[in-house]
Motif scaffolding. Structure first.
Motif, mmCIF file in Angstrom:
data_model
loop_
_atom_site.group_PDB
_atom_site.id
_atom_site.type_symbol
_atom_site.label_atom_id
_atom_site.label_comp_id
_atom_site.label_asym_id
_atom_site.label_seq_id
_atom_site.Cartn_x
_atom_site.Cartn_y
_atom_site.Cartn_z
ATOM 1 N N ALA A 98 0.824 -1.206 0.000
ATOM 2 C CA ALA A 98 0.000 0.000 0.000
ATOM 3 C C ALA A 98 0.861 1.259 0.000
ATOM 4 O O ALA A 98 0.614 2.196 -0.775
ATOM 5 C CB ALA A 98 -0.931 -0.008 1.209
ATOM 6 N N LEU A 99 1.890 1.304 0.835
ATOM 7 C CA LEU A 99 2.764 2.479 0.899
ATOM 8 C C LEU A 99 3.608 2.614 -0.367
ATOM 9 O O LEU A 99 3.734 3.699 -0.937
ATOM 10 C CB LEU A 99 3.666 2.386 2.134
ATOM 11 N N LEU A 100 4.178 1.515 -0.821
ATOM 12 C CA LEU A 100 5.069 1.544 -1.982
ATOM 13 C C LEU A 100 4.319 1.876 -3.264
ATOM 14 O O LEU A 100 4.748 2.729 -4.057
ATOM 15 C CB LEU A 100 5.778 0.198 -2.111
ATOM 16 N N CYS A 101 3.173 1.220 -3.471
ATOM 17 C CA CYS A 101 2.407 1.435 -4.702
ATOM 18 C C CYS A 101 1.788 2.829 -4.723
ATOM 19 O O CYS A 101 1.687 3.452 -5.792
ATOM 20 C CB CYS A 101 1.320 0.378 -4.843
ATOM 21 N N GLY A 102 1.375 3.338 -3.569
ATOM 22 C CA GLY A 102 0.792 4.673 -3.520
ATOM 23 C C GLY A 102 1.786 5.753 -3.906
ATOM 24 O O GLY A 102 1.490 6.627 -4.734
ATOM 25 N N THR A 103 2.984 5.707 -3.329
ATOM 26 C CA THR A 103 4.002 6.714 -3.655
ATOM 27 C C THR A 103 4.481 6.576 -5.096
ATOM 28 O O THR A 103 4.708 7.576 -5.780
ATOM 29 C CB THR A 103 5.192 6.577 -2.690
ATOM 30 N N THR A 104 4.649 5.341 -5.574
ATOM 31 C CA THR A 104 5.091 5.125 -6.953
ATOM 32 C C THR A 104 4.059 5.632 -7.947
ATOM 33 O O THR A 104 4.399 6.296 -8.946
ATOM 34 C CB THR A 104 5.364 3.629 -7.204
ATOM 35 N N ALA A 105 2.789 5.340 -7.694
ATOM 36 C CA ALA A 105 1.722 5.796 -8.591
ATOM 37 C C ALA A 105 1.619 7.322 -8.581
ATOM 38 O O ALA A 105 1.347 7.931 -9.628
ATOM 39 C CB ALA A 105 0.393 5.177 -8.164
ATOM 40 N N TRP A 106 1.829 7.934 -7.427
ATOM 41 C CA TRP A 106 1.787 9.398 -7.338
ATOM 42 C C TRP A 106 2.890 10.015 -8.188
ATOM 43 O O TRP A 106 2.672 10.980 -8.918
ATOM 44 C CB TRP A 106 1.925 9.819 -5.879
ATOM 45 N N LEU A 169 -3.274 -0.136 -10.403
ATOM 46 C CA LEU A 169 -4.541 0.245 -9.768
ATOM 47 C C LEU A 169 -4.472 1.652 -9.191
ATOM 48 O O LEU A 169 -5.375 2.468 -9.408
ATOM 49 C CB LEU A 169 -4.886 -0.760 -8.668
ATOM 50 N N MET A 170 -3.401 1.962 -8.475
ATOM 51 C CA MET A 170 -3.282 3.263 -7.835
ATOM 52 C C MET A 170 -3.092 4.381 -8.851
ATOM 53 O O MET A 170 -3.598 5.493 -8.659
ATOM 54 C CB MET A 170 -2.110 3.244 -6.856
ATOM 55 N N THR A 171 -2.385 4.105 -9.944
ATOM 56 C CA THR A 171 -2.185 5.131 -10.969
ATOM 57 C C THR A 171 -3.501 5.481 -11.652
ATOM 58 O O THR A 171 -3.772 6.655 -11.958
ATOM 59 C CB THR A 171 -1.171 4.650 -12.019
ATOM 60 N N THR A 210 -9.216 -1.050 -1.856
ATOM 61 C CA THR A 210 -9.299 -2.025 -2.951
ATOM 62 C C THR A 210 -8.022 -2.833 -3.057
ATOM 63 O O THR A 210 -8.048 -4.065 -3.187
ATOM 64 C CB THR A 210 -9.573 -1.302 -4.284
ATOM 65 N N LEU A 211 -6.885 -2.146 -3.008
ATOM 66 C CA LEU A 211 -5.593 -2.817 -3.098
ATOM 67 C C LEU A 211 -5.378 -3.756 -1.913
ATOM 68 O O LEU A 211 -4.930 -4.893 -2.073
ATOM 69 C CB LEU A 211 -4.470 -1.778 -3.157
ATOM 70 N N ILE A 212 -5.700 -3.290 -0.712
ATOM 71 C CA ILE A 212 -5.502 -4.101 0.490
ATOM 72 C C ILE A 212 -6.333 -5.374 0.434
ATOM 73 O O ILE A 212 -5.850 -6.472 0.716
ATOM 74 C CB ILE A 212 -5.843 -3.277 1.747
ATOM 75 N N ILE A 213 -7.605 -5.245 0.054
ATOM 76 C CA ILE A 213 -8.493 -6.409 0.013
ATOM 77 C C ILE A 213 -8.028 -7.412 -1.035
ATOM 78 O O ILE A 213 -7.909 -8.619 -0.759
ATOM 79 C CB ILE A 213 -9.943 -5.972 -0.258
ATOM 80 N N LEU A 274 -14.087 -3.048 5.036
ATOM 81 C CA LEU A 274 -13.639 -2.120 3.992
ATOM 82 C C LEU A 274 -14.520 -2.168 2.754
ATOM 83 O O LEU A 274 -14.127 -1.676 1.693
ATOM 84 C CB LEU A 274 -12.189 -2.444 3.591
ATOM 85 N N GLN A 275 -15.718 -2.718 2.886
ATOM 86 C CA GLN A 275 -16.567 -2.965 1.723
ATOM 87 C C GLN A 275 -16.938 -1.684 0.981
ATOM 88 O O GLN A 275 -16.844 -1.621 -0.248
ATOM 89 C CB GLN A 275 -17.839 -3.690 2.158
ATOM 90 N N LYS A 276 -17.334 -0.640 1.713
ATOM 91 C CA LYS A 276 -17.794 0.584 1.035
ATOM 92 C C LYS A 276 -16.645 1.252 0.281
ATOM 93 O O LYS A 276 -16.832 1.779 -0.814
ATOM 94 C CB LYS A 276 -18.420 1.551 2.028
ATOM 95 N N TYR A 277 -15.440 1.216 0.863
ATOM 96 C CA TYR A 277 -14.283 1.786 0.168
ATOM 97 C C TYR A 277 -13.901 0.939 -1.037
ATOM 98 O O TYR A 277 -13.473 1.452 -2.072
ATOM 99 C CB TYR A 277 -13.089 1.896 1.120
ATOM 100 N N PHE A 278 -14.041 -0.378 -0.903
ATOM 101 C CA PHE A 278 -13.702 -1.290 -2.001
ATOM 102 C C PHE A 278 -14.592 -1.040 -3.213
ATOM 103 O O PHE A 278 -14.110 -0.937 -4.349
ATOM 104 C CB PHE A 278 -13.843 -2.730 -1.522
#
Length: 289
Positions: A98-106, A169-171, A210-213, A274-278
């Protein structure tokens, strides 16, 4: 105007029951039965005795709730160890992803240089190649780097095999984050790190969920990579331990079903929380990606 709107809403509420609606409901009911049937059969088997399993009908209910199968599952599979290992591998891998993909996508979404475009294409290509097809090089690299039969090694491989999908996904979701908020944060004197963690990250909750689930599902239920990288008993995961109950000579189905029920509970709780966020992450990513 208000009366017209009310009349339109009332007409919508009292629309006739069409054939299309009936067909959709029938299809949804069939799909519900198809998806629920295996789950209910597993739960039913987990409370049966071996005698009831082999002599009675597969769809018959147990004569009484037999919790002995769950006790046997804890003993035979050493669930205190295997459950803890699986939870540890999944939790750490998902947090890092989650941390790695978020910063990379940003970085990929905000930087327009050719290097970042090439990096995005590189990650997309990584999705097209399943890691199951790369087992030999994965194991060779892990063995030479002394990563096999280590907790760090299995976590590292889960992160390495899941980062491509996570970045993609994050991008795709990053386009929904307003650029004006980041520009305002920079004007206020925020550093790059504070801009990301204070402004961007809170807006990425649906994509993060979404990514976490999805990654938690894959890692928690993974058998191939866990069996390839781990052979020590004290490092085995829950899925690898459950497989030991099935053999060519004998199979303990009732205990295995009880173990499966236990293994499903954490992931089910995670999805419900986490359903609503997913759902939001999937729909926004699909529209904006």
């Amino acid at each position: 105007m208000m009366k017209r709107r009310k009349n339109k809403e009332e007409n919508r509420d009292h629309q006739p029951y069409t054939k299309t609606t009936a067909i959709i409901q029938v299809i949804m009911t069939i799909a519900l039965v198809v998806f629920l049937a295996p789950i209910l059969i597993i739960i039913n088997y987990s409370f049966k005795t071996k005698k009831e399993l082999y002599l009675n009908s597969p769809l018959s209910l147990p004569e009484k709730l037999n919790f002995e199968n769950y006790v046997n599952a804890f003993k035979k599979l050493d669930l205190a160890t295997t459950f803890s290992n699986t939870f540890l591998y999944t939790a750490i891998s998902v947090v890092i992803l989650a941390l790695l993909c978020g910063t990379t996508a940003w970085a990929i979404a905000r930087c327009k240089k050719k290097f970042f475009k090439f990096a995005y294409i590189y990650f997309v290509i990584g999705i097209l190649i399943p890691y199951q097809a790369l087992f030999l090089p994965i194991y060779t690299i892990g063995y030479k780097l002394h990563l096999t039969n280590t907790r760090f090694g299995i976590i590292f491989m889960y992160v390495a095999t899941g980062v491509s999908f996570g970045v993609f996904l994050m991008t795709s979701f990053m386009s929904t984050v307003p650029l004006e908020l980041e520009e305002a944060a920079r004007i206020d004197g925020c550093s790059v790190f504070r801009t990301y963690f204070s402004v961007v990250l809170p807006l990425l909750k649906p994509a993060m969920a979404t990514l976490i689930i999805m990654q938690a599902f894959q890692i928690w239920n993974d058998y191939l990579l866990a069996s390839l990288y781990v052979s020590k008993k004290e490092l085995k995961t829950l899925t690898v331990a459950i497989q030991s109950l099935f053999s060519a000579q004998s199979s303990d189905y009732t205990t295995a079903m009880a173990a499966i029920v236990i293994s499903v509970l954490p992931i089910a709780i995670l999805f419900l929380s986490l359903q609503k966020y997913f759902i939001k992450g999937m729909t926004v990513g699909a529209v904006k990606g």
